[in-house]
Design a protein around this motif. Structure first.
Motif, PDB file in Angstrom:
ATOM      1  N   UNK A   1       0.851  -1.186   0.000  1.00  0.00           N
ATOM      2  CA  UNK A   1       0.000   0.000   0.000  1.00  0.00           C
ATOM      3  C   UNK A   1       0.886   1.236   0.000  1.00  0.00           C
ATOM      4  N   UNK A   2       0.358   2.309  -0.541  1.00  0.00           N
ATOM      5  CA  UNK A   2       1.063   3.585  -0.482  1.00  0.00           C
ATOM      6  C   UNK A   2       0.823   4.200   0.900  1.00  0.00           C
ATOM      7  N   UNK A   3       1.584   5.208   1.234  1.00  0.00           N
ATOM      8  CA  UNK A   3       1.524   5.770   2.577  1.00  0.00           C
ATOM      9  C   UNK A   3       0.283   6.636   2.837  1.00  0.00           C
ATOM     10  N   UNK A   4      -0.633   6.731   1.896  1.00  0.00           N
ATOM     11  CA  UNK A   4      -1.855   7.503   2.104  1.00  0.00           C
ATOM     12  C   UNK A   4      -3.067   6.619   2.409  1.00  0.00           C
ATOM     13  N   UNK A   5      -2.852   5.364   2.734  1.00  0.00           N
ATOM     14  CA  UNK A   5      -3.914   4.401   3.002  1.00  0.00           C
ATOM     15  C   UNK A   5      -4.536   4.673   4.380  1.00  0.00           C
ATOM     16  N   UNK A   6      -5.807   4.323   4.531  1.00  0.00           N
ATOM     17  CA  UNK A   6      -6.485   4.480   5.814  1.00  0.00           C
ATOM     18  C   UNK A   6      -6.565   3.128   6.526  1.00  0.00           C
ATOM     19  N   UNK A   7      -6.852   3.162   7.819  1.00  0.00           N
ATOM     20  CA  UNK A   7      -6.972   1.920   8.581  1.00  0.00           C
ATOM     21  C   UNK A   7      -8.156   1.095   8.086  1.00  0.00           C
ATOM     22  N   UNK A   8      -9.238   1.740   7.682  1.00  0.00           N
ATOM     23  CA  UNK A   8     -10.392   1.012   7.149  1.00  0.00           C
ATOM     24  C   UNK A   8     -10.033   0.312   5.840  1.00  0.00           C
TER      25      UNK A   8
END
Length: 140
Positions: free
Chosen positions: A81-88
């Motif tokens: 994943x890229x570093x802009x991913x959310x926990x959801x």
């Protein structure tokens, strides 16, 4: 980038190279008390991932640790994943693909790793915050 991901990136991420002997990798897993190591190339690009499951699968198929290299047992098709991913988004991805660890990348290079435990902890924190806000609203 969310504060959650920023915190994960701050901590270290254990890596290895494709030609690492499996015996050495097992020692790293045991000493660090971790279940997964990311395999990177010289440019810090993710080329694989090795988990306890990969080692058990190798051994259960008659493989040995002697003279086995990481590249022989690693999972090469790594979901990152890229570093802009959310926990959801992470929870959905991990559930959908039945994985427990996901490398975090920025511009294709490894910057961190997130585990299912990290995601569960973050979601519990969010639920506790929401419950507290509801209590405050009811009591006001």
């Amino acid at each position: 980038m969310t504060p959650f991901i920023a915190k994960l990136i701050e901590r270290s991420c254990v890596t290895t190279h494709a030609d690492c002997p499996l015996d050495d990798l097992i020692v790293v897993l045991a000493e660090r008390r971790i279940g997964t190591v990311v395999v990177v190339d010289r440019d810090h690009q993710v080329i694989g991932i090795v988990s306890e499951r990969d080692i058990i699968r190798h051994l259960s198929n008659g493989g040995t640790t002697a003279d086995t290299l990481t590249k022989n047992i690693m999972t090469s098709k790594v979901i990152t994943v890229e570093n802009n991913v959310t926990s959801a988004q992470l929870m959905q991805l991990m559930t959908e693909h039945r994985i427990r660890h996901v490398p975090i990348t920025r511009d294709g290079k490894l910057v961190g790793i997130v585990s299912i435990g990290d995601v569960v902890k973050r979601l519990l924190e969010k639920y506790e915050q929401e419950a507290e806000l509801i209590k405050q609203f009811i009591n006001s």
